[in-house]
Design a protein around this motif. Sequence first.
Motif, mmCIF file in Angstrom:
data_model
loop_
_atom_site.group_PDB
_atom_site.id
_atom_site.type_symbol
_atom_site.label_atom_id
_atom_site.label_comp_id
_atom_site.label_asym_id
_atom_site.label_seq_id
_atom_site.Cartn_x
_atom_site.Cartn_y
_atom_site.Cartn_z
ATOM 1 N N ILE A 35 -18.345 -32.402 6.976
ATOM 2 C CA ILE A 35 -19.789 -32.632 7.013
ATOM 3 C C ILE A 35 -20.122 -34.094 6.759
ATOM 4 N N SER A 36 -19.400 -34.728 5.858
ATOM 5 C CA SER A 36 -19.706 -36.105 5.473
ATOM 6 C C SER A 36 -19.531 -37.095 6.612
ATOM 7 N N ALA A 37 -18.794 -36.707 7.645
ATOM 8 C CA ALA A 37 -18.571 -37.602 8.784
ATOM 9 C C ALA A 37 -19.616 -37.406 9.885
ATOM 10 N N LEU A 38 -20.613 -36.537 9.655
ATOM 11 C CA LEU A 38 -21.575 -36.185 10.697
ATOM 12 C C LEU A 38 -22.994 -36.596 10.316
ATOM 13 N N ASN A 39 -23.858 -36.653 11.334
ATOM 14 C CA ASN A 39 -25.285 -36.923 11.138
ATOM 15 C C ASN A 39 -26.092 -35.956 11.999
ATOM 16 N N VAL A 40 -27.092 -35.314 11.398
ATOM 17 C CA VAL A 40 -27.887 -34.328 12.145
ATOM 18 C C VAL A 40 -29.373 -34.626 11.969
ATOM 19 N N ASP A 41 -30.162 -34.102 12.905
ATOM 20 C CA ASP A 41 -31.611 -34.317 12.861
ATOM 21 C C ASP A 41 -32.282 -33.445 11.804
ATOM 22 N N LEU A 42 -31.888 -32.172 11.753
ATOM 23 C CA LEU A 42 -32.500 -31.215 10.834
ATOM 24 C C LEU A 42 -31.422 -30.406 10.125
ATOM 25 N N LEU A 43 -31.655 -30.126 8.864
ATOM 26 C CA LEU A 43 -30.841 -29.158 8.133
ATOM 27 C C LEU A 43 -31.727 -27.988 7.746
ATOM 28 N N PHE A 44 -31.328 -26.787 8.139
ATOM 29 C CA PHE A 44 -31.992 -25.572 7.696
ATOM 30 C C PHE A 44 -31.143 -24.990 6.571
ATOM 31 N N LEU A 45 -31.695 -25.033 5.366
ATOM 32 C CA LEU A 45 -30.950 -24.681 4.165
ATOM 33 C C LEU A 45 -31.448 -23.364 3.573
ATOM 34 N N GLY A 46 -30.530 -22.412 3.409
ATOM 35 C CA GLY A 46 -30.838 -21.198 2.685
ATOM 36 C C GLY A 46 -30.472 -21.384 1.225
ATOM 37 N N VAL A 47 -31.290 -20.835 0.324
ATOM 38 C CA VAL A 47 -31.047 -21.002 -1.109
ATOM 39 C C VAL A 47 -31.101 -19.657 -1.821
ATOM 40 N N HIS A 48 -30.489 -19.611 -2.976
ATOM 41 C CA HIS A 48 -30.491 -18.410 -3.821
ATOM 42 C C HIS A 48 -31.743 -18.329 -4.675
ATOM 43 N N GLY A 49 -32.216 -19.494 -5.145
ATOM 44 C CA GLY A 49 -33.365 -19.494 -6.031
ATOM 45 C C GLY A 49 -34.169 -20.773 -5.948
ATOM 46 N N ILE A 50 -35.441 -20.671 -6.376
ATOM 47 C CA ILE A 50 -36.354 -21.810 -6.419
ATOM 48 C C ILE A 50 -37.068 -21.790 -7.763
ATOM 49 N N SER A 51 -37.067 -22.921 -8.445
ATOM 50 C CA SER A 51 -37.755 -23.035 -9.723
ATOM 51 C C SER A 51 -38.213 -24.475 -9.912
ATOM 52 N N PRO A 52 -39.407 -24.681 -10.450
ATOM 53 C CA PRO A 52 -39.866 -26.055 -10.692
ATOM 54 C C PRO A 52 -38.924 -26.814 -11.617
ATOM 55 N N ARG A 53 -38.318 -26.111 -12.562
ATOM 56 C CA ARG A 53 -37.446 -26.770 -13.545
ATOM 57 C C ARG A 53 -36.076 -27.090 -12.969
ATOM 58 N N THR A 54 -35.500 -26.155 -12.203
ATOM 59 C CA THR A 54 -34.121 -26.317 -11.726
ATOM 60 C C THR A 54 -34.018 -26.671 -10.247
ATOM 61 N N GLY A 55 -35.127 -26.640 -9.519
ATOM 62 C CA GLY A 55 -35.100 -26.954 -8.098
ATOM 63 C C GLY A 55 -34.517 -25.827 -7.276
ATOM 64 N N PHE A 56 -33.814 -26.191 -6.199
ATOM 65 C CA PHE A 56 -33.154 -25.211 -5.328
ATOM 66 C C PHE A 56 -31.746 -24.959 -5.870
ATOM 67 N N THR A 57 -31.405 -23.693 -6.065
ATOM 68 C CA THR A 57 -30.139 -23.380 -6.734
ATOM 69 C C THR A 57 -29.309 -22.358 -5.967
ATOM 70 N N THR A 58 -28.034 -22.267 -6.381
ATOM 71 C CA THR A 58 -27.083 -21.314 -5.825
ATOM 72 C C THR A 58 -26.217 -20.773 -6.966
ATOM 73 N N PRO A 59 -25.696 -19.533 -6.843
ATOM 74 C CA PRO A 59 -24.800 -19.018 -7.872
ATOM 75 C C PRO A 59 -23.359 -19.460 -7.695
ATOM 76 N N ASN A 60 -23.092 -20.242 -6.635
ATOM 77 C CA ASN A 60 -21.724 -20.631 -6.321
ATOM 78 C C ASN A 60 -21.573 -22.149 -6.413
ATOM 79 N N LEU A 61 -20.711 -22.611 -7.318
ATOM 80 C CA LEU A 61 -20.532 -24.043 -7.533
ATOM 81 C C LEU A 61 -19.987 -24.749 -6.295
#
Length: 257
Positions: free
Chosen positions: A163-189
Amino acid sequence: MLAQQRQTAILDLIRQRGGVRVSHLVSRFGVSDMTIRRDLEALAERGLVDKVHGGATLAGPGSAEEPGFAAKSIRQQAEKRAIAERAAAMVEPGMAIALSAGTTTAALATLLSDVRGLTVVTNSIPVADALYQNPRADQTVVLTGGIRTPSDALTGPVAEAAISALNVDLLFLGVHGISPRTGFTTPNLLEAGVNRCLIGAARRLVVLADHTKWETIGIATIAPLEAADVLITDRGLPTDARTVIDEQVGELVVVDP
């Protein structure tokens, strides 16, 4: 089979798979739809499962608990479809886009078969499968490779390097959670690391998240809310949550399932 025995068997099945459909249980146990729904209601009252449209999933996930792709795919189906349709309208011929792992991004992938000259970068096996099932000679799919997670995401140093070698116009990101304190989160490190690389490769970040993600917190933060150029969600999101999010993301889009 007695009701208690059947409910124990159903719970064991849900624990193995993360989630089940009512139709599958009807076939497996040879009882009526109503009987299965009563069984699921009994398990839900005991706090052992969460009833969802068409089935049930394990109850009360912790911040590091990660449901499998099959379990998540039966949740909020109408909402995810509406979110995916709105996201698809942002994709134009000739674009290079990235789709992260997730059931909503997988729903989006099924809507992209008619887009000409599209290049799609993804670390999601279901997303790649959806695109390969509707092949176009003028479309390119880049599957990153890497270590597979319960949500069928490819992660780790191989995926991050690709991924680091590429450039894209748009990223569509799915997330596990949304919180004002923690932002966009996932249960998988591991997924968090790959998602950060995807954000770094994209000119614009579009987050796809149904209303149930609000105030759900995974163990790893992917990005703060203000990193999102667009957040597409559904009308189930509470009014107070819309106010908070609207102040932090670039654009909040609310769809009606």
